[in-house]
Motif scaffolding. Structure first.
Motif, PDB file in Angstrom:
ATOM      1  N   ALA A 108      -2.114  -6.190  -4.551  1.00  8.26           N
ATOM      2  CA  ALA A 108      -1.642  -6.351  -5.925  1.00  8.26           C
ATOM      3  C   ALA A 108      -0.137  -6.131  -6.006  1.00  8.26           C
ATOM      4  CB  ALA A 108      -2.375  -5.371  -6.845  1.00  8.26           C
ATOM      5  N   ALA A 109       0.361  -5.093  -5.308  1.00  6.06           N
ATOM      6  CA  ALA A 109       1.802  -4.824  -5.305  1.00  6.06           C
ATOM      7  C   ALA A 109       2.563  -5.987  -4.664  1.00  6.06           C
ATOM      8  CB  ALA A 109       2.088  -3.522  -4.568  1.00  6.06           C
ATOM      9  N   LEU A 110       2.017  -6.547  -3.602  1.00  2.00           N
ATOM     10  CA  LEU A 110       2.683  -7.656  -2.913  1.00  2.00           C
ATOM     11  C   LEU A 110       2.729  -8.907  -3.791  1.00  2.00           C
ATOM     12  CD1 LEU A 110       1.111  -7.152   0.624  1.00  2.00           C
ATOM     13  CD2 LEU A 110       3.505  -6.797   0.005  1.00  2.00           C
ATOM     14  N   CYS A 111       1.706  -9.118  -4.608  1.00  2.00           N
ATOM     15  CA  CYS A 111       1.721 -10.267  -5.518  1.00  2.00           C
ATOM     16  C   CYS A 111       2.860 -10.158  -6.526  1.00  2.00           C
ATOM     17  CB  CYS A 111       0.389 -10.366  -6.252  1.00  2.00           C
ATOM     18  SG  CYS A 111      -0.996 -10.899  -5.217  1.00  2.00           S
ATOM     19  N   VAL A 112       3.221  -8.950  -6.902  1.00  2.00           N
ATOM     20  CA  VAL A 112       4.293  -8.751  -7.876  1.00  2.00           C
ATOM     21  C   VAL A 112       5.665  -8.803  -7.200  1.00  2.00           C
ATOM     22  CG1 VAL A 112       5.299  -7.115  -9.512  1.00  2.00           C
ATOM     23  CG2 VAL A 112       2.819  -7.404  -9.400  1.00  2.00           C
ATOM     24  N   LEU A 113       5.790  -8.184  -6.035  1.00  2.00           N
ATOM     25  CA  LEU A 113       7.110  -7.984  -5.437  1.00  2.00           C
ATOM     26  C   LEU A 113       7.474  -9.014  -4.368  1.00  2.00           C
ATOM     27  CD1 LEU A 113       6.914  -4.122  -5.300  1.00  2.00           C
ATOM     28  CD2 LEU A 113       8.489  -5.457  -6.689  1.00  2.00           C
ATOM     29  N   ASP A 114       6.496  -9.612  -3.712  1.00  2.00           N
ATOM     30  CA  ASP A 114       6.760 -10.708  -2.770  1.00  2.00           C
ATOM     31  C   ASP A 114       7.791 -10.334  -1.711  1.00  2.00           C
ATOM     32  OD1 ASP A 114       6.484 -13.219  -1.660  1.00  2.00           O
ATOM     33  OD2 ASP A 114       8.000 -14.130  -2.951  1.00  2.00           O
ATOM     34  N   VAL A 115       7.559  -9.213  -1.014  1.00  2.00           N
ATOM     35  CA  VAL A 115       8.459  -8.779   0.050  1.00  2.00           C
ATOM     36  C   VAL A 115       7.884  -9.180   1.403  1.00  2.00           C
ATOM     37  CG1 VAL A 115       9.481  -6.868  -1.237  1.00  2.00           C
ATOM     38  CG2 VAL A 115       7.374  -6.490   0.059  1.00  2.00           C
ATOM     39  N   PRO A 116       8.732  -9.307   2.433  1.00  2.00           N
ATOM     40  CA  PRO A 116       8.257  -9.787   3.731  1.00  2.00           C
ATOM     41  C   PRO A 116       7.665  -8.723   4.633  1.00  2.00           C
ATOM     42  CG  PRO A 116      10.627  -9.546   3.782  1.00  2.00           C
ATOM     43  CD  PRO A 116      10.204  -9.230   2.374  1.00  2.00           C
ATOM     44  N   ALA A 117       7.763  -7.436   4.240  1.00  2.00           N
ATOM     45  CA  ALA A 117       7.302  -6.379   5.144  1.00  2.00           C
ATOM     46  C   ALA A 117       6.795  -5.178   4.360  1.00  2.00           C
ATOM     47  CB  ALA A 117       8.427  -5.950   6.090  1.00  2.00           C
ATOM     48  N   PHE A 125      11.508  -4.400   1.597  1.00  2.00           N
ATOM     49  CA  PHE A 125      10.193  -3.980   2.076  1.00  2.00           C
ATOM     50  C   PHE A 125       9.560  -3.011   1.084  1.00  2.00           C
ATOM     51  CE2 PHE A 125      13.390  -1.233   4.129  1.00  2.00           C
ATOM     52  CZ  PHE A 125      12.940   0.040   3.816  1.00  2.00           C
ATOM     53  N   LEU A 126       8.245  -2.903   1.168  1.00  2.00           N
ATOM     54  CA  LEU A 126       7.521  -1.828   0.496  1.00  2.00           C
ATOM     55  C   LEU A 126       7.358  -0.687   1.485  1.00  2.00           C
ATOM     56  CD1 LEU A 126       4.554  -3.494  -1.445  1.00  2.00           C
ATOM     57  CD2 LEU A 126       6.699  -2.640  -2.357  1.00  2.00           C
ATOM     58  N   TYR A 127       7.462   0.535   0.985  1.00  2.00           N
ATOM     59  CA  TYR A 127       7.330   1.705   1.843  1.00  2.00           C
ATOM     60  C   TYR A 127       6.154   2.542   1.361  1.00  2.00           C
ATOM     61  CZ  TYR A 127       8.395   6.118   4.134  1.00  2.00           C
ATOM     62  OH  TYR A 127       8.317   7.258   4.891  1.00  2.00           O
ATOM     63  N   LEU A 128       5.255   2.892   2.277  1.00  2.00           N
ATOM     64  CA  LEU A 128       4.108   3.740   1.980  1.00  2.00           C
ATOM     65  C   LEU A 128       4.128   4.957   2.886  1.00  2.00           C
ATOM     66  CD1 LEU A 128       1.166   1.155   1.730  1.00  2.00           C
ATOM     67  CD2 LEU A 128       2.132   2.479  -0.145  1.00  2.00           C
ATOM     68  N   PHE A 129       3.917   6.126   2.286  1.00  4.48           N
ATOM     69  CA  PHE A 129       3.872   7.351   3.086  1.00  4.48           C
ATOM     70  C   PHE A 129       2.607   8.113   2.734  1.00  4.48           C
ATOM     71  CE2 PHE A 129       4.687  11.762   4.198  1.00  4.48           C
ATOM     72  CZ  PHE A 129       5.206  11.626   5.479  1.00  4.48           C
ATOM     73  N   LEU A 130       1.763   8.314   3.735  1.00  2.00           N
ATOM     74  CA  LEU A 130       0.510   9.033   3.548  1.00  2.00           C
ATOM     75  C   LEU A 130       0.749  10.511   3.834  1.00  2.00           C
ATOM     76  CD1 LEU A 130      -2.543   8.374   2.943  1.00  2.00           C
ATOM     77  CD2 LEU A 130      -2.886   8.644   5.399  1.00  2.00           C
ATOM     78  N   GLY A 131       0.834  11.297   2.757  1.00  2.00           N
ATOM     79  CA  GLY A 131       0.989  12.736   2.869  1.00  2.00           C
ATOM     80  C   GLY A 131      -0.179  13.420   2.185  1.00  2.00           C
ATOM     81  N   PRO A 132      -0.006  14.646   1.694  1.00  2.00           N
ATOM     82  CA  PRO A 132      -1.076  15.276   0.923  1.00  2.00           C
ATOM     83  C   PRO A 132      -1.581  14.347  -0.182  1.00  2.00           C
ATOM     84  CG  PRO A 132       0.635  16.869   1.389  1.00  2.00           C
ATOM     85  CD  PRO A 132       1.139  15.548   1.882  1.00  2.00           C
ATOM     86  N   ALA A 133      -0.656  13.666  -0.891  1.00  2.00           N
ATOM     87  CA  ALA A 133      -0.989  12.514  -1.728  1.00  2.00           C
ATOM     88  C   ALA A 133      -0.435  11.283  -1.012  1.00  2.00           C
ATOM     89  CB  ALA A 133      -0.394  12.677  -3.125  1.00  2.00           C
TER      90      ALA A 133
END
Length: 416
Positions: free
Chosen positions: A326-335, A219-227
């Motif tokens: 764009a990230a998903l096009c490169v990494l092709d992960v399901p979640a 999976f890709l992980y995204l965390f919305l913090g100060p950045a």
């Protein structure tokens, strides 16, 4: 024994260590399991599992949680689980606007937490704060339990002194942080192994080790913090890249934002953290006349659906959705796993809007991955830091963490 992925140069001790960690991983994912369950889940023989269970029980890392009462014939099978107080770890999260320190047990439960909602001070002041919090937490453990502390994890953004204009932060405070080995100094002061990692990777590792990674390997992980931070999980491991900055969504190029509160970039392109970040939200709320001194102030504005929050959301999604595609096009992960430092309904709103926006950008013959809510919310950064010693000492895939001061560091009383 049918254990896979053991290198040709491994000796019997290394094979044993790998299989012990493999079994602990299987038990962590299952919650509780019988000996037969573990043999199947870890792909090991019953004889090998029996020997490993005996050793892990003797080391206090697993315990009997009960017996399976499901109407089966013969003696009910004993159920095993991780012993919560079999090991401990301390996590330190350093962010540009916050310092957090936590104590966790082997099951990932947070036993204590200290948080300082403040602009990151000079390194010597931050050391005093963190060391004081750690000593207080160590004092909560018995002498025997202190010998089971696997180490201290430190999670912080790399390049703390960079992108300050985009974040609207003072250069005189943060510039000195680029030349400081905070983790090394902390290890020398506390006489414990210290494991240092990018904060996005650390939070992703918490998801791999204790969160949704127990059911999902990629999976890709995204965390919305100060950045905005992130990480990449592939095969149940965290991809770090050459410098540890793989998954660094914050610096992905995006067009400049349209909010009147936004800083104007010097060139044609801006970077994602200028638009998809809580500092961007704070800046826009302040531009709209709100006083924002803490995360609680942010959540209060989110909860009452302040118009400036909706304006920022429009700008955030407009930048984030194509960057994610764009990230998903490169990494092709399901979640894609999404989490944030604040909530009050913001995470659900972000997920709903991002799901629609990413689907709208799907190329022909390509789908849209599942969008999954993160497990830990505001605790992700600090828990991610605390997960680093656990992951290094108890995961069969911990080789990626043998860097940033952690090479060849083992804790003899807990490491397997």
């Amino acid at each position: 024994m049918r254990s896979p992925h053991v290198g040709q140069g491994s000796n019997s001790a290394n094979v044993r260590r790998y299989n012990e960690r493999l079994l602990l991983q299987a038990l962590r994912r299952a919650g509780e399991a019988s000996k037969a369950d573990l043999a199947r889940l870890a792909n090991l023989t019953s004889t090998a599992v029996g020997s490993i269970i005996t050793a892990l029980s003797a080391n206090g890392l697993i315990e009997v949680s009960g017996r399976r009462l499901d109407g089966q014939r013969g003696q009910p099978a004993s159920l095993l689980r991780l012993a919560p107080r079999g090991a401990f770890a301390i996590g330190v999260r350093l962010d540009r606007t916050n310092i957090e320190t936590v104590l966790v047990d082997f099951a990932g439960r947070m036993l204590a937490r200290r948080s300082h909602d403040m602009l990151l001070p000079q390194p010597c002041v931050a050391q005093d704060i963190v060391q004081g919090d750690i000593r207080e937490m160590l004092g909560m453990l018995s002498i025997g339990e202190r010998s089971r502390v696997a180490g201290i994890g430190v999670a912080q953004p790399y390049n703390l002194g960079s992108w300050l204009r985009e974040l609207g932060l003072p250069t005189d405070v943060f510039g000195v942080w680029n030349d400081v080995d905070f983790a090394g100094e902390l290890g020398r002061a506390m006489a414990l192994p210290v494991f240092s990692e990018n904060d996005g990777n650390a939070a992703a590792i918490a998801e791999i080790f204790y969160g949704c990674g127990r059911q999902r390997a990629d999976f890709l992980y995204l965390f919305l913090g100060p950045a905005i931070g992130g990480g990449i999980a592939i095969g149940g491991d965290c991809v770090r890249g050459l410098t540890g900055n793989a998954g660094d969504f914050a610096v992905m190029p995006v067009p400049p934002g349209r909010l009147p509160s936004a800083y104007r970039p010097s060139g044609q392109w801006d970077i994602l953290l200028s638009r998809a970040s809580l500092i961007a939200l704070r800046r826009h709320l302040q531009y709209s006349g709100e006083t924002i001194d803490s995360r609680a102030d942010l959540e209060a504005c989110i909860a009452r659906d302040h118009p400036a929050v909706q304006e920022w959301l429009d700008d955030c999604i407009d930048a984030l959705a194509p960057a994610l595609r764009a990230a998903l096009c490169v990494l092709d992960v399901p979640a894609v796993v999404l989490d944030a430092d604040v909530d009050a309904g913001l995470i659900d709103t972000l997920m709903e809007r991002l799901r629609v926006a990413v689907a709208a950008t799907a190329p022909e013959a390509r789908g849209t991955p599942a969008l999954v809510r993160g497990t830990f919310g505001p605790d992700a950064g600090a828990l991610g830091a605390a997960t680093l010693p656990m992951f290094f000492n108890f995961s069969p895939r911990a080789g990626i963490l043998m860097g940033a001061g952690a090479q060849n560091q083992e804790v003899s009383h807990v490491a397997l």
